[in-house]
Design a protein around this motif. Structure first.
Motif, short mmCIF file in Angstrom:
data_model
loop_
_atom_site.label_atom_id
_atom_site.label_comp_id
_atom_site.label_asym_id
_atom_site.label_seq_id
_atom_site.Cartn_x
_atom_site.Cartn_y
_atom_site.Cartn_z
N ASP A 75 3.65 29.30 7.67
CA ASP A 75 2.42 29.98 7.23
C ASP A 75 1.38 28.90 6.92
OD1 ASP A 75 0.78 32.22 6.25
OD2 ASP A 75 1.08 31.26 4.30
N GLU A 76 0.50 28.65 7.86
CA GLU A 76 -0.55 27.64 7.72
C GLU A 76 0.02 26.28 7.34
OE1 GLU A 76 -3.51 29.18 5.09
OE2 GLU A 76 -4.16 30.73 6.50
N GLN B 195 5.65 21.20 2.73
CA GLN B 195 4.27 21.49 2.38
C GLN B 195 3.37 20.41 2.98
OE1 GLN B 195 3.06 24.12 0.11
NE2 GLN B 195 1.12 23.49 1.03
N PHE B 196 2.44 20.81 3.84
CA PHE B 196 1.55 19.87 4.52
C PHE B 196 0.15 19.94 3.92
CE2 PHE B 196 4.92 20.84 7.51
CZ PHE B 196 5.23 19.58 8.04
N GLY B 197 -0.55 18.80 4.02
CA GLY B 197 -1.94 18.75 3.57
C GLY B 197 -2.88 19.21 4.65
N ARG C 159 -0.55 15.92 7.28
CA ARG C 159 0.49 15.01 6.80
C ARG C 159 1.36 15.73 5.77
NH1 ARG C 159 -1.75 9.23 5.12
NH2 ARG C 159 0.53 8.98 4.97
N LEU C 160 2.65 15.36 5.75
CA LEU C 160 3.59 15.96 4.80
C LEU C 160 3.21 15.55 3.38
CD1 LEU C 160 6.20 17.61 4.44
CD2 LEU C 160 7.47 15.46 4.58
#
Length: 355
Positions: A153-154, A176-178, A182-183
């Motif tokens: 989801d995004e 969770q990505f920015g 990037r992670l």
């Protein structure tokens, strides 16, 4: 007496096969008609609906087992009565109780068959049918593979590697990505407790937060997480309790109790599974007085009618008690075993009339 046992058992089993074929045809047609309402949703086609009905066929075999055993035994023993074979047995000194013993052996075979289908056949068909149907209707191509369950989801991605007891997500990883791709954070948990469709409780959590030049690691015994999974995605991950085998359902009930969750519905389904083989055996026994008792002089049609009324009454009574029991929170064992005990009492009463 071995020859007598084989002769009676063959007639009873043959009658059960005939009745089961008829009942399966009727109930499968009803199930297919029910599925037609969803044809056209997503990629759910007429062929998929037909396949769904075929895959759930073993489940219907189990559900219809008690009624099948009663009507099939009445028909099988009725053939013996029509051919004067039962009269010859009674005239030669064979008691109704001894004839009932031969019927019990046939009933034991049917009971073992029900147990085997419950444990090894029906769950696989039900689960495959459920997943295919949910995937087709939701339009999701494939969420499960050899690496587990994936969803995105995004800026968040979740991977569930295993599902314990067919209900509990385990080896959960959340990425969770920015905004730049990037992670930014990685969370892993031994398992998750699904509280509802929006909230999970992660257990034994290790969370790593990645900054510009450092990685900060934190551990939590329990960590709440708001899931982004859509209901149709979550339904693919969590199988309904009625698709589980008795052994998997038992493990799931124990897990729910150990974690302090509500196990009432799962426990009710477990007791329903456990009572089904016993109900099948008792229905075979109840069929004997129908042929040797007051109805022995009536036509086969009337015997089948009386048996049908008893079988339908048992089926509807079991369903009604299950719904009422869930509403009033009655003990699952009492809810499922009450119809069985009533049938047992009817059988004893009928046997006393023919003895």
């Amino acid at each position: 007496m071995a020859a007598l046992d084989r002769h009676i058992a063959s007639r009873v089993i043959r009658g059960c096969v005939l009745v089961l074929a008829v009942l399966l045809a009727v109930f499968s047609l009803m199930a297919f008609v029910n599925e037609l309402g969803d044809v056209g949703r997503g990629t759910y086609t007429l062929g998929e609906a037909l396949l769904h009905v075929l895959l759930t066929l073993p489940h219907r075999v189990v559900d219809l087992a008690p009624v099948t055993a009663l009507l099939g035994s009445i028909i099988g023993l009725g053939e013996l009565a029509a051919g004067r074979e039962l009269i010859a047995m009674l005239a030669s000194g064979i008691s109704p109780l001894r004839i009932g013993g031969s019927v019990v052996k046939a009933g034991a075979l049917l009971m073992l068959g029900v147990v085997a289908v419950q444990e090894f056949v029906a769950p696989q068909g039900d689960q495959l049918a459920f997943k295919r149907r949910a995937q087709a209707i939701s339009g999701i191509e494939s969420l499960q593979n050899t690496q587990g369950f994936w969803s995105r989801d995004e800026d968040q991605v979740i991977n569930v590697r295993r599902v314990l007891h067919d209900q509990v997500p385990a080896d959960v990883e959340i990425y969770q990505f920015g905004r730049t791709g990037r992670l930014r954070q990685f969370t892993s948990a031994r398992q998750a407790v699904i509280q509802d469709r929006a909230r999970w409780q992660l257990v034994d959590v290790v969370q790593k937060t990645i900054t510009e030049g450092d990685v900060v690691t934190a551990t939590y015994a329990v960590l709440p997480w708001t899931t982004f999974l859509r209901p149709e995605q979550l339904s693919l991950l969590i199988l309904p309790v009625d698709t589980l085998s008795p052994s998997a359902l038992y493990d799931h009930v124990q897990y729910l109790k150990e974690t302090g969750q509500n196990a009432e519905r799962a426990e009710l389904e477990l007791w329903r599974h456990a009572s089904m083989p016993l109900s099948t055996l008792l229905m075979v026994l109840v069929a004997v007085p129908f042929v040797l008792g007051p109805l022995r002089e009536t036509t086969a049609g009337k015997r089948a009618l009386h048996g049908s009324l008893l079988g339908v009454g048992f089926y509807l009574g079991s369903q009604l008690l299950a719904h009422v029991g869930s509403v009033v929170h009655a003990p699952p064992a009492l809810v499922t075993l009450t119809p069985v005990m009533i049938v047992c009492g009817v059988g004893v009463w009928l046997y006393r009339r023919v003895s």
